[in-house]
Design a protein around this motif. Sequence first.
Motif, PDB file in Angstrom:
ATOM      1  N   LEU B  26       0.489  -1.462   0.279  1.00 56.55           N
ATOM      2  CA  LEU B  26      -0.086   0.549   0.268  1.00 56.55           C
ATOM      3  C   LEU B  26       0.844   1.854   0.047  1.00 56.55           C
ATOM      4  O   LEU B  26       0.508   2.184  -0.065  1.00 56.55           O
ATOM      5  N   GLY B  27       2.452   0.706  -0.514  1.00 58.61           N
ATOM      6  CA  GLY B  27       3.126   2.319  -0.145  1.00 58.61           C
ATOM      7  C   GLY B  27       2.982   2.897   1.467  1.00 58.61           C
ATOM      8  O   GLY B  27       3.543   4.048   1.427  1.00 58.61           O
ATOM      9  N   ALA B  48      -7.978   4.292   3.953  1.00 59.82           N
ATOM     10  CA  ALA B  48      -9.078   3.028   4.016  1.00 59.82           C
ATOM     11  C   ALA B  48      -9.280   2.375   2.686  1.00 59.82           C
ATOM     12  O   ALA B  48      -9.708   1.500   2.594  1.00 59.82           O
ATOM     13  N   PHE B  49      -9.481   3.120   1.451  1.00 55.98           N
ATOM     14  CA  PHE B  49     -10.021   2.632   0.519  1.00 55.98           C
ATOM     15  C   PHE B  49      -9.145   1.548   0.086  1.00 55.98           C
ATOM     16  O   PHE B  49      -9.223   0.418  -0.204  1.00 55.98           O
ATOM     17  N   LYS B  50      -7.603   2.320  -0.115  1.00 55.87           N
ATOM     18  CA  LYS B  50      -7.001   1.145  -0.367  1.00 55.87           C
ATOM     19  C   LYS B  50      -7.018  -0.178   0.633  1.00 55.87           C
ATOM     20  O   LYS B  50      -6.204  -1.003  -0.316  1.00 55.87           O
ATOM     21  N   ASN B  53     -10.039  -2.293  -0.634  1.00 58.15           N
ATOM     22  CA  ASN B  53      -8.863  -2.931  -2.114  1.00 58.15           C
ATOM     23  C   ASN B  53      -8.218  -4.172  -1.974  1.00 58.15           C
ATOM     24  O   ASN B  53      -9.070  -5.140  -2.910  1.00 58.15           O
TER      25      ASN B  53
END
Lengths: 71, 71
Positions: B26-27, B48-50, B53
């Motif tokens: 996720l970086g 949160a979206f990452k 996903n």
Amino acid sequence: MNIMKNNIRELRKEKNYRQEDLATALGVTRQTINAIENDKYDPTLLLAFKLANILGTTVDKLFAPDPEILK
Amino acid sequence: MNIMKNNIRELRKEKNYRQEDLATALGVTRQTINAIENDKYDPTLLLAFKLANILGTTVDKLFAPDPEILK
DNA sequence: CCGTAATGTCAAAAGTATTTTACATTCAGA
DNA sequence: TCTGAATGTAAAATACTTTTGACATTACGG
């Protein structure tokens, strides 16, 4: 910089709320609502949930991150 | 203070990821994943979206704000 | 057109998320 | 038991979100 799209303004207007109405209902300032509607920055996760809740939708429907960014 | 619940750890383990694996995918740093799993603070909306996903779920399913807080 | 309501914007300050570096603890396997 | 891998934690620095106070612009009904 901010890469998230949202349709808060549209849903807010459907409910005939002013930015200030939303703000006070959520316990934030009008400037915060204005900045988020105009993509100045993303809300915190908690504020995103509050927004989705009061606008009768979900976080996933209310916000859309740039698909590029979802590695 | 942080009032959000999440089940990141459970989903992460189902995928046999270490905290560090998730972090690099996720970086972000391992400390960030650790802090979020242990409810030290909430992630940003984008993170949160990452997370949702990569864990094969949605933000709305992955996180649950204290119902009390959703006025 | 005038007044006012709604929205846009700005700068400084305060609060929160994330990074970096570093070390401690836990736990499973050799 | 010993080692190494995974996780927990902490302090300082940086970046981002939110507030406060103030003023500018836009839009609309009278």
